[in-house]
Write an enzyme that holds these catalytic residues in place. Structure first.
Site, PDB file in Angstrom:
ATOM      1  N   ASN A   1     -21.205  11.830 -31.387  1.00 24.21           N
ATOM      2  CA  ASN A   1     -21.550  10.444 -31.052  1.00 24.21           C
ATOM      3  C   ASN A   1     -23.059  10.250 -31.125  1.00 24.21           C
ATOM      4  OD1 ASN A   1     -21.118   7.776 -30.016  1.00 24.21           O
ATOM      5  ND2 ASN A   1     -21.788   8.473 -28.001  1.00 24.21           N
TER       6      ASN A   1
ATOM      7  N   HIS B   1     -26.038   7.865 -29.480  1.00 25.61           N
ATOM      8  CA  HIS B   1     -26.227   6.968 -28.341  1.00 25.61           C
ATOM      9  C   HIS B   1     -27.692   6.525 -28.281  1.00 25.61           C
ATOM     10  CE1 HIS B   1     -25.526   5.188 -24.422  1.00 25.61           C
ATOM     11  NE2 HIS B   1     -26.667   5.736 -24.032  1.00 25.61           N
TER      12      HIS B   1
ATOM     13  N   SER C   1     -29.923   9.882 -28.937  1.00 21.21           N
ATOM     14  CA  SER C   1     -29.365  11.227 -28.768  1.00 21.21           C
ATOM     15  C   SER C   1     -28.058  11.355 -29.543  1.00 21.21           C
ATOM     16  CB  SER C   1     -29.011  11.484 -27.288  1.00 21.21           C
ATOM     17  OG  SER C   1     -30.094  11.200 -26.433  1.00 21.21           O
TER      18      SER C   1
ATOM     19  N   THR D   1     -17.112  14.273 -24.889  1.00 25.01           N
ATOM     20  CA  THR D   1     -16.121  14.675 -23.894  1.00 25.01           C
ATOM     21  C   THR D   1     -15.503  13.396 -23.334  1.00 25.01           C
ATOM     22  OG1 THR D   1     -17.728  14.584 -22.103  1.00 25.01           O
ATOM     23  CG2 THR D   1     -17.472  16.714 -23.225  1.00 25.01           C
TER      24      THR D   1
ATOM     25  N   ASP E   1     -20.714   9.234 -22.523  1.00 24.91           N
ATOM     26  CA  ASP E   1     -22.067   9.651 -22.928  1.00 24.91           C
ATOM     27  C   ASP E   1     -22.565  10.906 -22.193  1.00 24.91           C
ATOM     28  OD1 ASP E   1     -22.123   7.394 -24.577  1.00 24.91           O
ATOM     29  OD2 ASP E   1     -22.911   6.135 -22.981  1.00 24.91           O
TER      30      ASP E   1
HETATM   31  C1  GAR Z   1     -26.161   1.997 -32.067  1.00 22.73           C
HETATM   32  O1  GAR Z   1     -27.376   1.717 -31.435  1.00 22.73           O
HETATM   33  C2  GAR Z   1     -25.465   3.156 -31.380  1.00 22.73           C
HETATM   34  O2  GAR Z   1     -26.346   4.136 -30.915  1.00 22.73           O
HETATM   35  C3  GAR Z   1     -24.790   2.446 -30.228  1.00 22.73           C
HETATM   36  O3  GAR Z   1     -24.284   1.273 -30.808  1.00 22.73           O
HETATM   37  C4  GAR Z   1     -25.169   0.858 -31.861  1.00 22.73           C
HETATM   38  C5  GAR Z   1     -24.346   0.613 -33.102  1.00 22.73           C
HETATM   39  O4  GAR Z   1     -25.155   0.100 -34.115  1.00 22.73           O
HETATM   40  N1  GAR Z   1     -23.772   3.255 -29.621  1.00 22.73           N
HETATM   41  C6  GAR Z   1     -23.527   3.274 -28.313  1.00 22.73           C
HETATM   42  O5  GAR Z   1     -24.106   2.559 -27.525  1.00 22.73           O
HETATM   43  C7  GAR Z   1     -22.458   4.259 -27.864  1.00 22.73           C
HETATM   44  N2  GAR Z   1     -22.538   4.500 -26.470  1.00 22.73           N
HETATM   45  P1  GAR Z   1     -24.626   0.073 -35.609  1.00 22.73           P
HETATM   46  O6  GAR Z   1     -23.250  -0.604 -35.560  1.00 22.73           O
HETATM   47  O7  GAR Z   1     -25.618  -0.752 -36.360  1.00 22.73           O
HETATM   48  O8  GAR Z   1     -24.525   1.474 -36.108  1.00 22.73           O
END
Ligand code: GAR
Length: 223
Positions: free
Chosen positions: A111, A113, A140, A145, A149
Protein backbone atom coordinates in the site's frame (compact mmCIF):
# COMPACT_ATOMS: atom_id res chain seq x y z
CA UNK A 1 3.34 -18.39 -16.10
CA UNK A 2 5.77 -17.03 -18.70
CA UNK A 3 9.31 -15.92 -17.80
CA UNK A 4 8.66 -15.82 -14.04
CA UNK A 5 6.66 -12.61 -14.21
CA UNK A 6 4.46 -11.97 -11.20
CA UNK A 7 0.84 -11.19 -12.01
CA UNK A 8 -0.23 -8.12 -10.12
CA UNK A 9 -3.57 -6.44 -9.60
CA UNK A 10 -3.94 -2.72 -8.94
CA UNK A 11 -6.81 -1.76 -6.64
CA UNK A 12 -7.87 1.88 -6.46
CA UNK A 13 -10.76 4.15 -5.54
CA UNK A 14 -10.12 7.44 -7.31
CA UNK A 15 -7.97 9.36 -9.75
CA UNK A 16 -5.41 6.60 -10.16
CA UNK A 17 -2.22 8.65 -10.58
CA UNK A 18 -0.31 6.06 -8.54
CA UNK A 19 -1.67 3.31 -10.77
CA UNK A 20 -0.57 5.36 -13.79
CA UNK A 21 2.94 5.49 -12.41
CA UNK A 22 2.95 1.71 -11.87
CA UNK A 23 1.61 1.18 -15.42
CA UNK A 24 4.39 3.42 -16.75
CA UNK A 25 7.17 1.58 -14.94
CA UNK A 26 5.82 -1.85 -15.89
CA UNK A 27 5.54 -0.66 -19.50
CA UNK A 28 9.14 0.56 -19.46
CA UNK A 29 10.35 -2.78 -18.11
CA UNK A 30 11.46 -1.39 -14.73
CA UNK A 31 9.03 -3.60 -12.85
CA UNK A 32 9.22 -7.24 -13.85
CA UNK A 33 5.50 -7.94 -13.62
CA UNK A 34 2.35 -8.19 -15.63
CA UNK A 35 -0.62 -6.06 -14.59
CA UNK A 36 -3.31 -8.70 -14.87
CA UNK A 37 -6.24 -6.50 -13.89
CA UNK A 38 -7.34 -3.33 -12.14
CA UNK A 39 -10.26 -3.14 -9.72
CA UNK A 40 -12.05 -0.08 -8.39
CA UNK A 41 -14.61 -0.06 -5.59
CA UNK A 42 -16.10 3.08 -7.16
CA UNK A 43 -17.80 3.21 -10.54
CA UNK A 44 -16.92 6.90 -11.02
CA UNK A 45 -13.18 6.52 -10.38
CA UNK A 46 -11.11 8.17 -13.12
CA UNK A 47 -8.57 5.39 -12.68
CA UNK A 48 -10.95 3.14 -14.65
CA UNK A 49 -10.30 5.29 -17.73
CA UNK A 50 -6.56 5.13 -17.11
CA UNK A 51 -6.68 1.31 -16.88
CA UNK A 52 -8.78 1.01 -20.04
CA UNK A 53 -6.46 3.38 -21.93
CA UNK A 54 -3.56 1.13 -20.95
CA UNK A 55 -5.42 -1.97 -22.17
CA UNK A 56 -5.71 -3.40 -18.66
CA UNK A 57 -8.93 -5.31 -17.83
CA UNK A 58 -10.79 -3.06 -15.40
CA UNK A 59 -13.50 -4.16 -12.99
CA UNK A 60 -15.84 -2.30 -10.67
CA UNK A 61 -16.75 -3.97 -7.39
CA UNK A 62 -18.77 -1.44 -5.42
CA UNK A 63 -18.61 -2.23 -1.74
CA UNK A 64 -22.06 -0.66 -1.22
CA UNK A 65 -23.62 -3.29 -3.49
CA UNK A 66 -22.66 -6.14 -1.14
CA UNK A 67 -24.43 -7.07 2.08
CA UNK A 68 -21.18 -7.51 4.03
CA UNK A 69 -17.46 -7.02 3.86
CA UNK A 70 -17.10 -10.80 3.52
CA UNK A 71 -19.22 -10.93 0.35
CA UNK A 72 -17.49 -7.84 -1.10
CA UNK A 73 -14.10 -9.43 -0.50
CA UNK A 74 -15.27 -12.80 -1.84
CA UNK A 75 -16.07 -11.07 -5.14
CA UNK A 76 -12.64 -9.39 -5.15
CA UNK A 77 -11.00 -12.77 -4.56
CA UNK A 78 -13.09 -14.40 -7.29
CA UNK A 79 -11.86 -11.80 -9.82
CA UNK A 80 -8.25 -11.90 -8.58
CA UNK A 81 -8.17 -15.71 -8.78
CA UNK A 82 -9.68 -15.66 -12.28
CA UNK A 83 -6.57 -13.71 -13.40
CA UNK A 84 -4.11 -15.78 -11.37
CA UNK A 85 -3.11 -12.68 -9.39
CA UNK A 86 -0.37 -13.27 -6.82
CA UNK A 87 0.42 -9.73 -5.73
CA UNK A 88 -1.88 -6.81 -4.98
CA UNK A 89 -0.90 -3.16 -5.00
CA UNK A 90 -3.23 -0.66 -3.37
CA UNK A 91 -3.01 2.61 -5.28
CA UNK A 92 -5.40 4.78 -3.30
CA UNK A 93 -7.81 1.98 -2.41
CA UNK A 94 -9.88 3.38 0.43
CA UNK A 95 -11.17 0.19 2.08
CA UNK A 96 -9.74 -1.81 4.97
CA UNK A 97 -9.43 -5.56 4.44
CA UNK A 98 -10.53 -8.28 6.84
CA UNK A 99 -8.14 -10.81 8.29
CA UNK A 100 -9.51 -13.42 5.86
CA UNK A 101 -8.55 -11.32 2.83
CA UNK A 102 -5.17 -10.33 4.25
CA UNK A 103 -4.35 -13.96 5.09
CA UNK A 104 -5.33 -15.06 1.57
CA UNK A 105 -2.68 -12.69 0.17
CA UNK A 106 -0.38 -12.67 3.19
CA UNK A 107 2.81 -10.67 2.64
CA UNK A 108 1.74 -9.99 -0.93
CA UNK A 109 -0.17 -6.70 -0.58
CA UNK A 110 1.62 -3.35 -0.78
CA UNK A 111 0.00 0.00 0.00
CA UNK A 112 1.02 3.61 -0.56
CA UNK A 113 -0.05 6.07 2.11
CA UNK A 114 0.31 9.87 2.10
CA UNK A 115 2.08 10.42 5.41
CA UNK A 116 5.24 9.50 7.26
CA UNK A 117 3.71 6.54 9.08
CA UNK A 118 3.26 5.85 11.95
CA UNK A 119 2.26 9.54 11.92
CA UNK A 120 -1.15 10.29 10.47
CA UNK A 121 -2.74 6.97 9.55
CA UNK A 122 -6.24 7.23 8.04
CA UNK A 123 -7.80 10.03 6.02
CA UNK A 124 -7.09 13.72 5.37
CA UNK A 125 -3.40 13.43 6.18
CA UNK A 126 -2.51 16.69 4.43
CA UNK A 127 -5.07 18.71 6.43
CA UNK A 128 -3.82 17.15 9.64
CA UNK A 129 -0.14 17.87 8.86
CA UNK A 130 -0.99 21.52 8.21
CA UNK A 131 -3.07 21.72 11.40
CA UNK A 132 -0.21 20.18 13.40
CA UNK A 133 2.21 22.72 11.85
CA UNK A 134 4.68 19.92 11.09
CA UNK A 135 7.75 21.00 9.17
CA UNK A 136 7.91 17.68 7.33
CA UNK A 137 5.47 15.46 5.53
CA UNK A 138 5.79 12.63 3.06
CA UNK A 139 4.61 9.21 2.04
CA UNK A 140 5.16 5.59 3.02
CA UNK A 141 4.96 2.20 1.34
CA UNK A 142 4.06 -0.67 3.63
CA UNK A 143 2.88 -4.27 3.61
CA UNK A 144 -0.79 -4.52 4.43
CA UNK A 145 -2.28 -6.04 7.54
CA UNK A 146 -5.86 -5.89 8.76
CA UNK A 147 -5.03 -2.80 10.86
CA UNK A 148 -5.52 0.46 8.97
CA UNK A 149 -2.18 1.80 7.67
CA UNK A 150 -0.25 -0.17 10.29
CA UNK A 151 1.54 -2.89 8.36
CA UNK A 152 5.33 -3.20 8.29
CA UNK A 153 6.97 -0.18 6.68
CA UNK A 154 9.23 -0.47 3.64
CA UNK A 155 10.12 2.86 2.06
CA UNK A 156 9.40 6.52 2.76
CA UNK A 157 10.07 9.86 1.12
CA UNK A 158 9.99 13.16 2.96
CA UNK A 159 8.99 16.59 1.72
CA UNK A 160 9.25 19.97 3.45
CA UNK A 161 6.12 21.81 4.52
CA UNK A 162 6.24 25.56 3.85
CA UNK A 163 4.28 28.28 5.62
CA UNK A 164 2.70 29.20 2.31
CA UNK A 165 1.43 25.65 1.70
CA UNK A 166 -2.20 24.72 1.43
CA UNK A 167 -3.68 21.25 1.07
CA UNK A 168 -3.40 21.35 -2.73
CA UNK A 169 0.27 22.31 -2.84
CA UNK A 170 1.05 19.62 -0.25
CA UNK A 171 -0.89 16.95 -2.13
CA UNK A 172 1.06 17.78 -5.29
CA UNK A 173 4.44 17.69 -3.53
CA UNK A 174 3.71 14.39 -1.81
CA UNK A 175 2.19 12.74 -4.91
CA UNK A 176 5.38 13.47 -6.83
CA UNK A 177 7.24 11.33 -4.26
CA UNK A 178 4.50 8.68 -4.16
CA UNK A 179 5.00 8.19 -7.89
CA UNK A 180 8.61 7.23 -7.17
CA UNK A 181 8.49 5.21 -3.95
CA UNK A 182 5.53 3.04 -4.92
CA UNK A 183 6.93 1.70 -8.24
CA UNK A 184 10.35 1.33 -6.63
CA UNK A 185 9.03 -0.82 -3.78
CA UNK A 186 6.95 -2.87 -6.23
CA UNK A 187 10.03 -3.33 -8.39
CA UNK A 188 12.06 -4.61 -5.44
CA UNK A 189 9.24 -6.89 -4.38
CA UNK A 190 8.90 -8.39 -7.87
CA UNK A 191 12.69 -8.92 -8.01
CA UNK A 192 12.57 -10.82 -4.71
CA UNK A 193 14.80 -8.15 -3.16
CA UNK A 194 12.06 -7.10 -0.75
CA UNK A 195 9.76 -9.40 1.17
CA UNK A 196 7.90 -9.70 4.42
CA UNK A 197 7.61 -12.67 6.75
CA UNK A 198 5.90 -12.82 10.15
CA UNK A 199 5.70 -9.04 10.33
CA UNK A 200 9.41 -8.56 9.56
CA UNK A 201 10.54 -6.87 6.36
CA UNK A 202 13.66 -8.11 4.56
CA UNK A 203 15.61 -6.08 2.03
CA UNK A 204 18.55 -7.67 0.21
CA UNK A 205 18.10 -10.63 2.59
CA UNK A 206 18.70 -8.49 5.68
CA UNK A 207 16.14 -7.51 8.27
CA UNK A 208 14.96 -3.97 7.65
CA UNK A 209 15.02 -2.41 11.11
CA UNK A 210 13.46 0.85 9.98
CA UNK A 211 11.93 1.98 6.68
CA UNK A 212 14.29 2.90 3.86
CA UNK A 213 14.32 6.57 2.91
CA UNK A 214 14.28 7.49 -0.77
CA UNK A 215 17.75 8.54 -1.95
CA UNK A 216 19.10 9.88 -5.22
CA UNK A 217 20.66 6.45 -5.84
CA UNK A 218 17.24 4.85 -5.48
CA UNK A 219 15.78 7.33 -7.95
CA UNK A 220 18.27 6.26 -10.62
CA UNK A 221 16.70 2.79 -10.51
CA UNK A 222 13.62 4.34 -12.05
CA UNK A 223 15.19 6.19 -14.96
C1 GAR B 1 -2.74 8.87 -2.75
O1 GAR B 1 -2.29 10.03 -2.11
C2 GAR B 1 -2.54 7.66 -1.85
O2 GAR B 1 -1.37 7.73 -1.08
C3 GAR B 1 -3.76 7.75 -0.97
O3 GAR B 1 -4.79 8.07 -1.86
C4 GAR B 1 -4.25 8.89 -2.92
C5 GAR B 1 -4.67 8.30 -4.24
O4 GAR B 1 -4.26 9.13 -5.28
N1 GAR B 1 -4.00 6.52 -0.26
C6 GAR B 1 -4.47 6.47 0.99
O5 GAR B 1 -4.79 7.46 1.61
C7 GAR B 1 -4.58 5.08 1.58
N2 GAR B 1 -4.69 5.13 2.99
P1 GAR B 1 -4.27 8.59 -6.77
O6 GAR B 1 -5.67 8.01 -7.00
O7 GAR B 1 -4.02 9.79 -7.62
O8 GAR B 1 -3.22 7.54 -6.91
Amino acid sequence: MLNNQTSIAVLFSGNGTNMQSVIKHVGQGRINARIACAISNRADAYGLTRAKNAGIPAHVVEHGQYPSRATFEAELIRILESYGVETIVLAGFMRVFSEVFVQRYANRILNIHPSLLPKFPGLETHHRVLAAKDAQHGCSVHFVTEELDEGPLVLQAKVPVFETDDVHSLIRRVLEKEHMVFPLAIRWFCEGKLYCNDGTVYFNNKVLERPLQLTIAHKTELV
